[in-house]
Design a protein around this motif. Structure first.
Motif, PDB file in Angstrom:
ATOM      1  N   ARG A   1       0.956  -1.516  -0.016  1.00 49.23           N
ATOM      2  CA  ARG A   1       0.227  -0.398   0.055  1.00 49.23           C
ATOM      3  C   ARG A   1       0.995   1.328   0.016  1.00 49.23           C
ATOM      4  O   ARG A   1       0.624   2.283  -0.605  1.00 49.23           O
ATOM      5  CB  ARG A   1      -1.105  -0.269   1.286  1.00 49.23           C
ATOM      6  N   ILE A   2       1.814   1.140   1.091  1.00 50.14           N
ATOM      7  CA  ILE A   2       2.711   2.406   0.833  1.00 50.14           C
ATOM      8  C   ILE A   2       3.266   2.682  -0.724  1.00 50.14           C
ATOM      9  O   ILE A   2       3.344   3.964  -1.179  1.00 50.14           O
ATOM     10  CB  ILE A   2       4.210   2.644   1.828  1.00 50.14           C
ATOM     11  N   GLU A   3       4.322   1.740  -0.928  1.00 48.38           N
ATOM     12  CA  GLU A   3       4.798   1.673  -3.064  1.00 48.38           C
ATOM     13  C   GLU A   3       3.391   2.383  -3.775  1.00 48.38           C
ATOM     14  O   GLU A   3       3.679   3.494  -4.017  1.00 48.38           O
ATOM     15  CB  GLU A   3       4.827   0.179  -3.321  1.00 48.38           C
ATOM     16  N   GLU A   4       1.903   1.458  -3.837  1.00 49.09           N
ATOM     17  CA  GLU A   4       0.666   2.366  -3.772  1.00 49.09           C
ATOM     18  C   GLU A   4       0.951   4.615  -4.046  1.00 49.09           C
ATOM     19  O   GLU A   4       0.736   4.837  -4.729  1.00 49.09           O
ATOM     20  CB  GLU A   4      -0.512   1.916  -3.995  1.00 49.09           C
ATOM     21  N   LEU A   5       1.264   4.236  -2.254  1.00 49.99           N
ATOM     22  CA  LEU A   5       0.673   6.110  -2.432  1.00 49.99           C
ATOM     23  C   LEU A   5       1.734   6.659  -3.204  1.00 49.99           C
ATOM     24  O   LEU A   5       2.261   7.456  -3.296  1.00 49.99           O
ATOM     25  CB  LEU A   5       1.127   5.968  -0.787  1.00 49.99           C
ATOM     26  N   SER A   6       3.697   6.018  -2.763  1.00 50.54           N
ATOM     27  CA  SER A   6       4.538   6.871  -2.906  1.00 50.54           C
ATOM     28  C   SER A   6       4.412   7.239  -4.648  1.00 50.54           C
ATOM     29  O   SER A   6       4.989   7.746  -5.720  1.00 50.54           O
ATOM     30  CB  SER A   6       6.350   6.096  -2.988  1.00 50.54           C
ATOM     31  N   LEU A   7       3.774   5.444  -5.876  1.00 46.65           N
ATOM     32  CA  LEU A   7       4.100   6.071  -7.220  1.00 46.65           C
ATOM     33  C   LEU A   7       2.979   6.904  -7.258  1.00 46.65           C
ATOM     34  O   LEU A   7       3.003   7.701  -7.991  1.00 46.65           O
ATOM     35  CB  LEU A   7       3.678   4.820  -7.688  1.00 46.65           C
TER      36      LEU A   7
ATOM     37  N   PRO B   1      10.574 -10.421   5.088  1.00 46.78           N
ATOM     38  CA  PRO B   1      11.625  -9.363   4.823  1.00 46.78           C
ATOM     39  C   PRO B   1      10.855  -7.695   4.538  1.00 46.78           C
ATOM     40  O   PRO B   1      10.514  -7.289   3.957  1.00 46.78           O
ATOM     41  CB  PRO B   1      12.962  -9.671   4.485  1.00 46.78           C
ATOM     42  N   MET B   2      11.085  -6.947   5.849  1.00 45.44           N
ATOM     43  CA  MET B   2      10.800  -5.625   5.645  1.00 45.44           C
ATOM     44  C   MET B   2      12.351  -4.991   4.707  1.00 45.44           C
ATOM     45  O   MET B   2      12.816  -5.159   5.074  1.00 45.44           O
ATOM     46  CB  MET B   2      10.830  -4.726   6.258  1.00 45.44           C
ATOM     47  N   SER B   3      11.429  -3.629   4.211  1.00 42.64           N
ATOM     48  CA  SER B   3      12.576  -3.250   2.928  1.00 42.64           C
ATOM     49  C   SER B   3      13.087  -1.655   3.858  1.00 42.64           C
ATOM     50  O   SER B   3      12.229  -1.763   4.815  1.00 42.64           O
ATOM     51  CB  SER B   3      12.564  -2.868   1.215  1.00 42.64           C
ATOM     52  N   TRP B   4      14.699  -1.129   3.524  1.00 38.04           N
ATOM     53  CA  TRP B   4      14.349  -0.549   4.076  1.00 38.04           C
ATOM     54  C   TRP B   4      14.424   0.727   3.308  1.00 38.04           C
ATOM     55  O   TRP B   4      15.289   1.439   1.836  1.00 38.04           O
ATOM     56  CB  TRP B   4      16.287  -0.237   3.641  1.00 38.04           C
ATOM     57  N   CYS B   5      12.792   1.179   3.386  1.00 37.07           N
ATOM     58  CA  CYS B   5      12.692   1.938   3.010  1.00 37.07           C
ATOM     59  C   CYS B   5      11.988   2.211   1.557  1.00 37.07           C
ATOM     60  O   CYS B   5      11.687   3.219   0.398  1.00 37.07           O
ATOM     61  CB  CYS B   5      12.911   3.731   3.579  1.00 37.07           C
ATOM     62  N   ALA B   6      11.900   0.889   0.634  1.00 35.66           N
ATOM     63  CA  ALA B   6      12.008   0.567  -0.359  1.00 35.66           C
ATOM     64  C   ALA B   6      10.345   0.951  -1.070  1.00 35.66           C
ATOM     65  O   ALA B   6      10.313   1.935  -2.264  1.00 35.66           O
ATOM     66  CB  ALA B   6      12.041  -0.714  -0.848  1.00 35.66           C
ATOM     67  N   SER B   7       9.850   0.910  -0.346  1.00 34.32           N
ATOM     68  CA  SER B   7       8.445   1.201  -0.606  1.00 34.32           C
ATOM     69  C   SER B   7       7.408   2.776  -0.818  1.00 34.32           C
ATOM     70  O   SER B   7       7.935   3.773  -1.663  1.00 34.32           O
ATOM     71  CB  SER B   7       7.350   0.729   0.349  1.00 34.32           C
ATOM     72  N   LEU B   8       8.317   3.151   0.612  1.00 35.83           N
ATOM     73  CA  LEU B   8       8.595   4.961   0.478  1.00 35.83           C
ATOM     74  C   LEU B   8       8.854   5.831  -0.765  1.00 35.83           C
ATOM     75  O   LEU B   8       9.205   6.725  -0.448  1.00 35.83           O
ATOM     76  CB  LEU B   8       8.916   5.368   1.668  1.00 35.83           C
ATOM     77  N   GLN B   9      10.432   4.817  -1.270  1.00 40.88           N
ATOM     78  CA  GLN B   9      11.027   5.483  -2.201  1.00 40.88           C
ATOM     79  C   GLN B   9      10.528   5.286  -3.458  1.00 40.88           C
ATOM     80  O   GLN B   9      12.071   5.424  -4.292  1.00 40.88           O
ATOM     81  CB  GLN B   9      12.694   5.293  -2.061  1.00 40.88           C
ATOM     82  N   ALA B  10       9.631   4.020  -3.550  1.00 41.11           N
ATOM     83  CA  ALA B  10       9.812   3.629  -5.204  1.00 41.11           C
ATOM     84  C   ALA B  10       9.674   5.008  -6.229  1.00 41.11           C
ATOM     85  O   ALA B  10       9.966   4.682  -6.567  1.00 41.11           O
ATOM     86  CB  ALA B  10       7.609   3.250  -4.927  1.00 41.11           C
ATOM     87  N   ASN B  11       9.047   6.329  -5.663  1.00 40.87           N
ATOM     88  CA  ASN B  11       8.928   7.437  -6.758  1.00 40.87           C
ATOM     89  C   ASN B  11      10.762   8.001  -6.251  1.00 40.87           C
ATOM     90  O   ASN B  11      10.459   8.680  -5.304  1.00 40.87           O
ATOM     91  CB  ASN B  11       8.017   8.138  -6.470  1.00 40.87           C
ATOM     92  N   SER B  12      11.778   7.140  -7.195  1.00 38.45           N
ATOM     93  CA  SER B  12      12.678   8.190  -7.066  1.00 38.45           C
ATOM     94  C   SER B  12      13.055   9.418  -6.803  1.00 38.45           C
ATOM     95  O   SER B  12      13.878   9.739  -6.705  1.00 38.45           O
ATOM     96  CB  SER B  12      13.283   7.694  -7.606  1.00 38.45           C
ATOM     97  N   ASP B  13      12.119   9.636  -7.813  1.00 30.61           N
ATOM     98  CA  ASP B  13      12.186  11.541  -7.764  1.00 30.61           C
ATOM     99  C   ASP B  13      11.030  12.261  -6.885  1.00 30.61           C
ATOM    100  O   ASP B  13      11.904  13.533  -6.594  1.00 30.61           O
ATOM    101  CB  ASP B  13      11.203  12.316  -9.256  1.00 30.61           C
ATOM    102  N   LEU B  14      10.516  11.827  -5.522  1.00 30.28           N
ATOM    103  CA  LEU B  14      10.289  12.484  -4.610  1.00 30.28           C
ATOM    104  C   LEU B  14      10.961  11.885  -3.627  1.00 30.28           C
ATOM    105  O   LEU B  14      11.028  12.073  -2.010  1.00 30.28           O
ATOM    106  CB  LEU B  14       9.187  11.960  -4.867  1.00 30.28           C
TER     107      LEU B  14
END
Length: 436
Positions: free
Chosen positions: A234-240, A393-406
């Motif tokens: 869900r976090i990845e969806e929001l990030s993107l 495993p939970m990633s190191w902020c990967a979903s939060l950083q899915a949008n590399s521009d932001l």
């Protein structure tokens, strides 16, 4: 006519002599065997000891460490011992932290080396096309029984097959000073957010700040809370795609953090510049930090103290997802598809990541053992158990950083959250959405 008869008689005599010479054929055959036997005995006497099955083999390993670092020193010792035992010479090329800057180009160019180290996610995604499938060799040694299933499953999910072996496993959560907990009368570790708030109040009442936080880890700390609230997909969806202000869990998570900060549970100065805040645990000013296991060695080394560390998973949060993941990762070892001796390379990897040399690596570099049968250093009590219990495993902020521009802007807002710059969780959610 007489000449013809004479010639015929001569031919008959030659054939007869040849036949006589061929008669002792068994002796002629036996002679080489008799001669060969002593030669084999002599060769056996000079041959390598039993088990040196890779005599003459040279393996090249590209290491992400330097030779004078604790990890490098252990690798060098393991390589020397492996050669003594198997005959294979391991040529270690010390690439240091710049390794991942040259690795892609070297693999794409087909440069000949056998083993390399890197983050297991990069190995599983970025380098998968250039790595050897380790599945069958791992099965042959029953690798799953003494490694960490969560890491193996993740590696397979990324590459489609097992293409790396964990060398330096990592696990994240809350690392705490046992002495501070004892002085505050805390005997039971919190498992829920409500219990965590109560423990923080006990620590504050005992005169020690509950939580240290450097700005470097602000997004990682909030990510723990948000993952427990929403889950990574869900976090990845929001990030993107945005929609932060439409997802109630975002405002809830941010509000819970705001309430924590407003109660004065962060150590003075937090979020500090790394490593100022984490060092305050070594100085007895703070009791806990959300980070990965390496923080224990960092604090002890930076402050020249010996904090008696403990570890606990991040607590479950209100209205959160069930079985939230624990951060887990690894620096891992892979074999290139260009290796001419993949079995020898795999055997060296096993030699390094199990038994004596894995324990040496854990003790010397203060890290989690790759072989779960080995023992973690005292500063990492509980890490092996936590990593083994991790289902995914939970990633190191990967979903939060899915949008590399932001990702940089999102990290800044996470820092602002812990700085107390948002009055409400809804304000934070709106600021996140304003980035889109």
């Amino acid at each position: 006519m007489k000449k013809i008869i004479a010639m015929l008689l001569a031919v008959v005599m030659v054939l007869g002599l040849a036949a006589c010479g061929a008669t002792p054929a068994p002796e002629t055959t036996a002679a080489p065997e008799t001669t060969a036997a002593p030669a084999e005995t002599e060769a056996s006497a000079e041959a390598p000891a039993e088990g040196k099955k890779y005599e003459g083999v040279t393996l090249t390993m590209w290491s992400m460490w330097n030779s004078n670092e604790p990890q490098g020193e252990v690798i060098a010792k393991a390589a020397e011992a492996f050669e003594a035992e198997t005959g294979a010479h391991v040529e270690v090329v010390w690439k240091g932290r710049d390794l991942n800057q040259v690795l892609s180009a070297s693999l794409e160019a087909g440069e000949k080396f056998d083993i390399f180290e890197d983050d297991y996610k990069r190995i599983g995604l970025q380098y998968a096309d250039f790595t050897y499938d380790l599945t069958e060799m791992a099965k042959a040694v029953d690798y799953d029984s003494f490694s960490y299933p969560a890491l193996n499953k993740q590696a397979v999910a990324w590459a489609g097959y097992l293409n790396s072996i964990a060398e330096q496993p990592q696990v994240g959560g809350i690392f705490y000073d046992k002495a501070a907990f004892e002085a505050a009368g805390i005997t039971t570790l919190p498992t829920t957010w409500e219990e965590f708030m109560a423990v923080s109040e006990q620590l504050k009442a005992a005169g020690v700040a509950p939580l240290a936080l450097d700005s470097t880890y602000a997004d990682f700390t909030f990510y723990h809370h948000l993952v427990h609230k929403l889950g990574e997909p869900r976090i990845e969806e929001l990030s993107l795609n945005g929609g932060w202000d439409q997802e109630p869990g975002v405002a809830e998570a941010a509000q819970e953090v705001i309430d924590y900060v407003n109660k004065g549970y962060l150590v003075e100065g937090a979020p500090d510049e790394f490593p100022a805040s984490e060092n305050k645990i070594g100085y007895g000013l703070a009791a806990m930090i959300v980070c990965a296991n390496y923080v224990t060695a960092e604090v002890n080394n930076n402050t020249q103290t010996e904090v008696d560390w403990g570890m606990m998973p991040y607590p479950e949060v209100p209205n959160g997802v069930a079985n939230a993941a624990t951060y887990a990762g690894a620096n891992s070892l892979a074999i290139t598809k260009y290796s001419e001796n993949p079995q020898a390379a795999f055997d060296f990897i096993m030699f390094l990541t199990t038994g004596e040399y894995d324990q040496m690596m854990a003790d010397t570099a203060k890290q989690i053992p790759a072989d779960n049968r080995n023992k973690a250093p005292a500063v990492l009590n509980g890490t092996v158990e936590t990593l083994l219990a991790a289902e995914s495993p939970m990633s190191w902020c990967a979903s939060l950083q899915a949008n590399s521009d932001l990702k940089d802007s999102i990290k800044t807002l996470c820092i602002n959250l812990y700085e107390g710059k948002f009055a409400t969780g809804a304000d934070f959610a709106a600021a996140m959405q304003a980035l889109y």
